[in-house]
Write an enzyme that holds these catalytic residues in place. Sequence first.
Site, PDB file in Angstrom:
ATOM      1  N   GLU A  33       0.863  -1.190   0.000  1.00 57.13           N
ATOM      2  CA  GLU A  33       0.000   0.000   0.000  1.00 57.13           C
ATOM      3  C   GLU A  33       0.895   1.235   0.000  1.00 57.13           C
ATOM      4  OE1 GLU A  33      -3.201   1.135  -0.167  1.00 57.13           O
ATOM      5  OE2 GLU A  33      -2.255   3.090   0.163  1.00 57.13           O
ATOM      6  N   ILE A  49     -22.509   2.529   1.936  1.00 56.27           N
ATOM      7  CA  ILE A  49     -23.786   1.829   1.740  1.00 56.27           C
ATOM      8  C   ILE A  49     -23.575   0.460   1.120  1.00 56.27           C
ATOM      9  CG2 ILE A  49     -25.982   1.935   0.483  1.00 56.27           C
ATOM     10  CD1 ILE A  49     -25.891   4.896   1.185  1.00 56.27           C
ATOM     11  N   HIS A  51     -25.332  -1.715  -1.066  1.00 58.27           N
ATOM     12  CA  HIS A  51     -26.480  -1.641  -1.966  1.00 58.27           C
ATOM     13  C   HIS A  51     -27.097  -3.025  -2.151  1.00 58.27           C
ATOM     14  CE1 HIS A  51     -25.569   2.492  -3.047  1.00 58.27           C
ATOM     15  NE2 HIS A  51     -24.285   2.144  -3.138  1.00 58.27           N
ATOM     16  N   LYS A 249     -26.091   7.516  -8.555  1.00 60.77           N
ATOM     17  CA  LYS A 249     -27.257   7.190  -7.738  1.00 60.77           C
ATOM     18  C   LYS A 249     -27.887   8.426  -7.122  1.00 60.77           C
ATOM     19  CE  LYS A 249     -25.829   2.465  -6.630  1.00 60.77           C
ATOM     20  NZ  LYS A 249     -24.486   2.391  -7.263  1.00 60.77           N
ATOM     21  N   ARG A 309     -14.353   8.566  -7.319  1.00 64.77           N
ATOM     22  CA  ARG A 309     -14.692   7.283  -7.928  1.00 64.77           C
ATOM     23  C   ARG A 309     -13.833   7.115  -9.188  1.00 64.77           C
ATOM     24  NH1 ARG A 309     -19.015  10.706  -7.539  1.00 64.77           N
ATOM     25  NH2 ARG A 309     -20.812  10.164  -6.268  1.00 64.77           N
ATOM     26  N   SER A 339     -20.004  -2.609  -1.810  1.00 61.39           N
ATOM     27  CA  SER A 339     -20.963  -3.715  -1.706  1.00 61.39           C
ATOM     28  C   SER A 339     -20.439  -4.962  -2.403  1.00 61.39           C
ATOM     29  CB  SER A 339     -22.293  -3.327  -2.354  1.00 61.39           C
ATOM     30  OG  SER A 339     -22.634  -2.009  -2.039  1.00 61.39           O
ATOM     31  N   CYS A 397     -16.172  13.626  23.023  1.00 60.03           N
ATOM     32  CA  CYS A 397     -17.373  13.658  22.179  1.00 60.03           C
ATOM     33  C   CYS A 397     -17.862  12.241  21.874  1.00 60.03           C
ATOM     34  CB  CYS A 397     -17.100  14.387  20.865  1.00 60.03           C
ATOM     35  SG  CYS A 397     -16.498  16.068  21.058  1.00 60.03           S
ATOM     36  N   CYS A 437      -8.975  16.375  21.856  1.00 59.74           N
ATOM     37  CA  CYS A 437      -8.267  15.109  22.092  1.00 59.74           C
ATOM     38  C   CYS A 437      -7.062  14.882  21.190  1.00 59.74           C
ATOM     39  CB  CYS A 437      -9.218  13.924  22.013  1.00 59.74           C
ATOM     40  SG  CYS A 437      -9.821  13.552  20.365  1.00 59.74           S
TER      41      CYS A 437
END
Lengths: 476, 410
Positions: A33, A49, A51, A249, A309, A339, A397, A437
């Site tokens: 990476e 999400i 999907h 979308k 994207r 997804s 928080c 913090c």
Amino acid sequence: MKTYDCIVIGGGVVGTAVLDRLAFHDLATLLLEKDDDVSVGASRANSGIVHAGYDCKPGTLKAKFNVRGNHLMWSLVDDLDVPHLKCGSLVVADKDNKAGIDELYDKGVKNGVEVEVWDKQKTMSFEPNLSDNIEWSLYAKEAGIVSPYQLAIALADRAVLNGAEIHLEEGVTALERKDGLWVVTTEKSQYLAKTVVNCAGAYGADVNDLAGAEHYETSFRKGEYYVLDNTERQNVETVIFPLPTKAGKGILVAPTADGNVIYGPTSHLCDLDDTSVTLDGLQDIRSNVAKTYKNPVVRKCIRTYAGVRTIIGDDFVIGESKVVDDFYMAIGICSPGLSSAPAIAEHLENLIAGDVALKDNVVTRLPRAKRLSELDGDELNTLIKEDEAWGRIVCRCEKVSEAEIVKAIHSPLPAVTVDAVKRRVRAGMGRCQGGFCATRVMEIISRETGKDITEIRKGKKGSNIALYSVKEVPND
Amino acid sequence: MIKKYDVVVIGGGPAGMAAALSALKKGAKVLVVERDVRLGGILNQCIHNGFGLHYFGEELTGPEYADRFVKLVESEDIDVMLESMVLRLTPDKKVEILSPEGYITVEAGAVVLAMGCRERTAGAIAVPGTRPAGVYTAGMAQKLCNMKGYLVGKKVVILGSGDIGLIMARRMTLEGAKVELVLELMPYSSGLKRNIVQCLNDFDIPIKYAHTITRLEGSPRLTGLYYAPVDENRNPILEKEEYVSCDTLLLSVGLIPENDLLSGMDVEMSPITSGAVVDENRMTSIPGVFSCGNVLHVHDLVDNVSREAEIAGGAAADYALGNVTAGDTVSVRATDGVRYALPQRITKGGEGKVDVFFRTVDVYTKKRIVVEVDGNEIYSRKTMILAPGEMEKITLARQDLVGDVIVRLK
């Protein structure tokens, strides 16, 4: 030079998912990476999400992997203890656009997805805060949300526990064939590999070019978002989409698995790695959210972000190269990439390791992480007796203890930057955004890793938070 | 065994300490719960001078001001829990506290909220552009500089002219950084006039009013930013955009009372101050729960915080010890250039005087502060200049408060 059975290039959600599957087998595996952590590109900055898969064009790889990926996802996130909620999704339409809902319904049926068309009453009783003009919706009960970065991190952690290696900050600079093997050159080192898997996200086409594999033209689309305070979470039940358009979308309203609400994304062509947020983009979100959602509360914004994207043609590019040997690709993974990731990994596992034996005693289920915010008094007292750091709140928080931060720093894939800690345990992700913090987190990282405060970074190389000791400020 | 206290003070900064001492004087058994490893709160990082002129009649630094109260608290019979955070407060005044010692519940006769405030962030105001290292709240940079000994950067722009931002402009300059520019969205400063003079003018640091940032540049570290003047609706005029190179952006764009602890309680809140609605004793709509200092409303001077906290702490002790009788109240309403007035309620029929504090909406010259009850002027004072950055005080005779009170400018 060490020889690996397989080197995965790219530590996004697809790369980590592939590595995780390969690590179940009797294979020597390595993930490379280029950045400081896994999940720092598109995998970090998306809608989170899962999907259902109703809106992909039937017959495409997107449709196939999304539907299968959704099916695999819910048990995967449970095994990996990744925050998630199968909250369903709604595509909503006004009275003039019922046809759009029907069209999606037909696609859903063709893709094998359980979908229902709901009238106004049913829609509103499920999600009361929709705009008054909404008359119809398409409900998909298999849809939901996950924490996308925590998914990639958990996949990486499980892979490491199962024997895979992950080398961070090692971008690949050359790929050559030698004696039937791949010679993989990085910024720091060189490795040999029997097979290479390209999961390089935005750089996927570049890695293909390095290998002399198929050449692809890539375009990039930016998606900008607002993140709202967690007090808004109670007002949003499910993922709310407008009808999709050619650009994507559409701008949605959704809860996040971390307990916030997001508005977004926009969809504009952009340059590689341009994750800046624009005044126009934010305006675009504000005006579009109001079309589906009754009471947008942008004043509850705690942060904005943007992700990019990566688009290659109309579909994902997944499979073995036909040009060079022992080279596999999962590139052009735009929406619904998150997804689809579990299914893409399953597919590549079958291609690469289908006939390789499974290891004995693999880790399949990660231990449940203890989160201070979810514990009661008795549980806390038991933990504090073992380690008083459980009684020391660092992030007020989000109610994150020092014990959780120390654990993240020493996790299988260690978190050594402030943002890497944030993505694992949420310290600094709340409404004060680390104002209180961040300095504490810096000190804990410094103490646990032996690095000086001036070496502690927000994230990537060069993102040091405090540049000088006050005693050593250079005169220039 | 559940511990019991007459008064539990949440927060050990200037407000909490003054409240605790005041409660003790009235004979209450007092506990102070403080998150940090020491008492003093944000004063500990405010190493500049200018504190105490009103309260002590002499000029002190923040830590010196805090230390006077710390010494008193430590020498008196007040229980203090450090590194301790209240996780939950219930309407029947059970206080659940987490510390390295364990998780305990304490029963309080009265509670004083003194948690202070937090800074508004770059995220909250949706600053456009990249999200690089180098963008911090002024308070975070102040803590790193004054308490940890690290300078966040050398070429600095400050957005907002709140007091901490102004103080940090001077501090960063003294530590060897170059503060290029201060940008303020409004046509006036939200900080004290004296800070504009002593922290910017004295160091030739330019401030541009009615300007804002249009875009941050640089990744992974800030390299510069674009800014522009704003129109009357505070929208940037992009044709007039300019660029300044910098490695650091500090934000001083507002303070927000940190009332998260009240989220589960049905306390009446003011949308203007983001603090509780209180009476002259600083008691909230829940009997026995008091609020003071910056968690109630953001103050200009710590001297005012201490005085307000003494009212709250004393009244909390009276409440816990059963020395109060509830009465009808009149409301105090702000209008015509007055942004808010506090307390928002005053008990009818009291004797003596009561102080009402307020801030203005804008900068005003030669206005008259007027207080009306039932249409009658009960107070009037001429002023030369009024600014939102300075808190104003008016003293009213309680016998005049026979009906609802209106504070306005004329």
